[in-house]
Write a protein that holds these residues in place. Structure first.
Motif, mmCIF file in Angstrom:
data_model
loop_
_atom_site.group_PDB
_atom_site.id
_atom_site.type_symbol
_atom_site.label_atom_id
_atom_site.label_comp_id
_atom_site.label_asym_id
_atom_site.label_seq_id
_atom_site.Cartn_x
_atom_site.Cartn_y
_atom_site.Cartn_z
ATOM 1 N N ALA A 197 1.083 -1.177 0.033
ATOM 2 C CA ALA A 197 -0.086 0.226 -0.417
ATOM 3 C C ALA A 197 1.117 1.012 -0.098
ATOM 4 N N GLU A 198 0.308 2.536 -0.880
ATOM 5 C CA GLU A 198 1.430 3.315 -1.277
ATOM 6 C C GLU A 198 0.269 4.655 -0.509
ATOM 7 N N LYS A 199 -0.661 4.618 -0.617
ATOM 8 C CA LYS A 199 -1.379 4.561 -0.197
ATOM 9 C C LYS A 199 -2.873 4.957 0.706
ATOM 10 N N TRP A 200 -2.993 4.885 2.424
ATOM 11 C CA TRP A 200 -4.601 4.011 2.756
ATOM 12 C C TRP A 200 -4.596 4.996 3.985
ATOM 13 N N GLU A 243 -3.877 3.457 -3.081
ATOM 14 C CA GLU A 243 -3.045 3.434 -3.791
ATOM 15 C C GLU A 243 -1.897 2.261 -3.762
ATOM 16 N N TRP A 244 -1.940 1.608 -5.040
ATOM 17 C CA TRP A 244 -0.973 -0.349 -4.705
ATOM 18 C C TRP A 244 1.122 0.304 -5.325
ATOM 19 N N GLY A 245 1.631 -0.143 -4.901
ATOM 20 C CA GLY A 245 2.679 -0.437 -5.651
ATOM 21 C C GLY A 245 3.904 -0.448 -4.468
ATOM 22 N N PHE A 246 5.326 -0.422 -5.067
ATOM 23 C CA PHE A 246 6.193 -1.302 -4.556
ATOM 24 C C PHE A 246 7.294 0.089 -4.236
ATOM 25 N N ALA A 247 7.152 1.431 -4.159
ATOM 26 C CA ALA A 247 7.552 1.939 -3.487
ATOM 27 C C ALA A 247 8.362 1.867 -2.713
ATOM 28 N N PHE A 248 7.623 1.487 -1.339
ATOM 29 C CA PHE A 248 8.851 1.211 0.011
ATOM 30 C C PHE A 248 9.458 0.160 -0.148
ATOM 31 N N TRP A 249 9.195 -0.714 -1.163
ATOM 32 C CA TRP A 249 10.078 -1.775 -0.789
ATOM 33 C C TRP A 249 11.299 -0.896 -1.111
ATOM 34 N N ARG A 250 11.177 -0.666 -2.218
ATOM 35 C CA ARG A 250 12.432 0.388 -3.169
ATOM 36 C C ARG A 250 13.185 1.177 -1.961
ATOM 37 N N ARG A 251 12.712 1.904 -1.085
ATOM 38 C CA ARG A 251 12.926 2.524 -0.086
ATOM 39 C C ARG A 251 13.483 1.374 1.083
ATOM 40 N N VAL A 252 12.856 0.602 1.244
ATOM 41 C CA VAL A 252 13.715 0.183 2.407
ATOM 42 C C VAL A 252 14.934 -0.875 2.357
#
Length: 268
Positions: A34-37, A46-55
């Motif tokens: 989840a990018e926005k919840w 909003e869905w995505g893997f932005a936080f995976w890339r950040r981690v």
């Protein structure tokens, strides 16, 4: 109607159990992508893997924390087994006068709240210069892991056939050769299970890592706590999933290697 009512109650109970077990896991998976919840939406907007890339970016401490957690867990397993194998063999094979008391001694770290134990350990380690070091964290985790290692090792060695050991000794094998060729291979499945339990316990250990390692030693449980306390639920969920994967894999291995008869001998 009676048949229908007879099926409804078990179905409801089963549904509640499934929800209690898999509901938190489903919520964890949703937060991980989840990018926005925001409230009151039932699902992420909003869905995505932005936080995976950040981690797992190059500037993140996740790789260091993961490496430290795995390294500490492996060292904890080696240290625990190095102490548990001779202790477990002696408790299972030798006529010790206070065997039950010795086994209970290994339960002492579990008999008191972890917080009070680790606060005093941290004070001693600070005086000895072990605070903020990987070696200090390994020592703390080893004290915790010895409970599993010694009890399971003693049960594994108690399950070994004495006739095979006596047969090896009767044809000239010495005590060490008998142990290496006969006793240790038969106890290996139980020792593998003990190693997995210790590894998982070390990988998820937070309190000891916090009081002895923080802030110098980065660990995955510390990263999970910091993210959750700061309201970064996506990062906390991703970190929890990383810790969850080896737990699920190793528990399947334990279920295969740790037999019921070995478990029945624990504490005897």
């Amino acid at each position: 109607m009676r048949r229908v009512l007879g099926w409804i109650a078990p179905a409801l109970i089963l549904g509640v159990l499934v929800f209690l077990i898999f509901g938190p896991l489903a919520n964890l998976l949703l937060w991980a992508v989840a990018e926005k919840w925001f409230y009151p939406h039932l699902l992420p907007s909003e869905w995505g893997f932005a936080f995976w890339r950040r981690v797992f970016s190059a500037r993140s401490v996740a790789w260091e924390a993961l490496g430290n957690s795995v390294l500490v867990a492996i060292c904890t397993v080696l240290a625990s087994l190095a102490l548990a194998i001779p202790a477990g063999y002696a408790l299972a094979r030798l006529a010790l006068p206070a065997r039950g008391v010795i086994l209970l001694v290994f339960l002492i770290p579990q008999a008191f709240p972890n917080l009070t134990v680790y606060v005093n350990i941290a004070r001693l380690f600070y005086q000895w210069g072990l605070n903020g070091t990987l070696f200090g964290v390994v020592l703390v985790h080893t004290v915790h892991g010895l409970v599993f290692a010694v009890w399971i090792a003693s049960a594994a060695f108690a399950d070994i056939s004495r006739e095979m050991e006596q047969a090896a000794r009767s044809i000239g094998a010495g005590p060490w050769r008998t142990f290496i060729d006969i006793s240790l291979p038969q106890a290996l499945p139980g020792l593998m299970a003990a190693a997995i339990f210790v590894f998982l316990e070390s990988l998820d250990e937070f309190t000891g890592s916090y009081f002895v390692g923080a802030p110098d030693v980065q660990m995955m449980p510390l990263m999970l706590y910091s993210a959750g306390a700061g309201g970064n639920y996506q990062i906390a969920s991703i970190t929890a999933l990383v810790l969850l994967v080896p737990s699920l894999v190793f528990m399947l291995v334990v279920e295969r290697f740790l037999k019921a008869d070995v478990l029945a001998r624990i504490g005897k």
